[in-house]
Design an enzyme around this catalytic site. Sequence first.
Site, short mmCIF file in Angstrom:
data_model
loop_
_atom_site.label_atom_id
_atom_site.label_comp_id
_atom_site.label_asym_id
_atom_site.label_seq_id
_atom_site.Cartn_x
_atom_site.Cartn_y
_atom_site.Cartn_z
N CYS A 58 36.36 48.23 38.82
CA CYS A 58 36.21 47.36 37.65
C CYS A 58 34.80 47.54 37.11
O CYS A 58 34.16 48.57 37.39
CB CYS A 58 36.51 45.90 38.01
SG CYS A 58 35.43 45.20 39.27
N ASN A 77 32.25 45.13 40.10
CA ASN A 77 32.64 45.17 41.52
C ASN A 77 32.34 43.85 42.24
O ASN A 77 32.01 43.83 43.42
CB ASN A 77 31.98 46.36 42.24
CG ASN A 77 32.54 46.67 43.63
OD1 ASN A 77 31.83 47.14 44.49
ND2 ASN A 77 33.81 46.41 43.87
N CYS A 82 34.41 40.89 41.06
CA CYS A 82 35.58 40.02 40.83
C CYS A 82 36.89 40.78 41.09
O CYS A 82 37.55 40.59 42.11
CB CYS A 82 35.59 39.45 39.41
SG CYS A 82 34.20 38.34 39.06
N ARG A 83 37.27 41.63 40.14
CA ARG A 83 38.62 42.20 40.18
C ARG A 83 38.81 43.26 41.26
O ARG A 83 39.77 43.21 42.04
CB ARG A 83 38.97 42.79 38.81
CG ARG A 83 39.10 41.73 37.73
CD ARG A 83 39.09 42.34 36.34
NE ARG A 83 37.79 42.88 36.01
CZ ARG A 83 37.51 43.56 34.90
NH1 ARG A 83 38.49 43.80 34.03
NH2 ARG A 83 36.29 44.00 34.67
N SER A 84 37.92 44.26 41.30
CA SER A 84 38.17 45.36 42.26
C SER A 84 37.98 44.96 43.72
O SER A 84 38.75 45.44 44.57
CB SER A 84 37.37 46.62 41.90
OG SER A 84 35.99 46.42 41.97
P1 4NP Z 1 34.38 42.45 37.48
O1 4NP Z 1 33.82 41.21 36.64
O2 4NP Z 1 34.22 43.67 36.62
O3 4NP Z 1 35.80 42.08 37.69
O4 4NP Z 1 33.56 42.50 38.75
C1 4NP Z 1 32.54 41.22 36.05
C2 4NP Z 1 31.43 40.95 36.81
C3 4NP Z 1 30.18 40.91 36.20
C4 4NP Z 1 30.05 41.15 34.86
C5 4NP Z 1 31.17 41.42 34.10
C6 4NP Z 1 32.42 41.45 34.70
N1 4NP Z 1 28.78 41.07 34.26
O5 4NP Z 1 28.71 41.23 33.02
O6 4NP Z 1 27.77 40.88 34.95
#
Ligand code: 4NP
Length: 158
Positions: free
Chosen positions: A7, A10, A12-14
């Site tokens: 994602c 790294n 939340c989703r992945s």
């Molecule tokens: P992820 O979510 O891609 O599912 O881990 C996010 C985590 C952090 C950010 C964006 C999405 N950020 O902008 O810091």
Amino acid sequence: MRILFVCLGNICRSPTAEAVVRALAALEAPELGLEVDSAGTAGYHVGEAPDPRMRAAAARRGYDLNTLRARIVEPRDFEQFDLILAMDRENLAVLHRRAPEQARERVRLFLEFAPHGEPEEVPDPYYGGPNGFEEVLDLVEAAARGLLRELRQRARAA
Ligand code: 4NP
């Protein structure tokens, strides 16, 4: 068989996909000997544990994300993983740009493995409300089951 989930951050989703597939594979498909990992296309959170909101939502369904730490996708990932599964089209596009030609067909959308009728992307929950984390878990669990079903079929056919 090695699978990398990807994602943006790294956190939340992945990592959720990594933990869910690891847990389901141990229960339902230990014979596959699956190895799973996760990484982000961006480095904002490198070294951090998953987002506390994501950890809490995952823990309520029995998945432990506490020991995972964020890392960024590295060039050698394209050599070491058999499947590299992106959570959304934006990260898929980034991976396709970074992947060497011979690795491009191993880079796909994770939700290709979800039942038909599910959306194609796992929406980024980072700036949204609590429902976003439940939605991540719903989509990841559905795609994880589909992925394991397909891998078991492939293994039987081989
Ligand atoms: P992820 O979510 O891609 O599912 O881990 C996010 C985590 C952090 C950010 C964006 C999405 N950020 O902008 O810091």
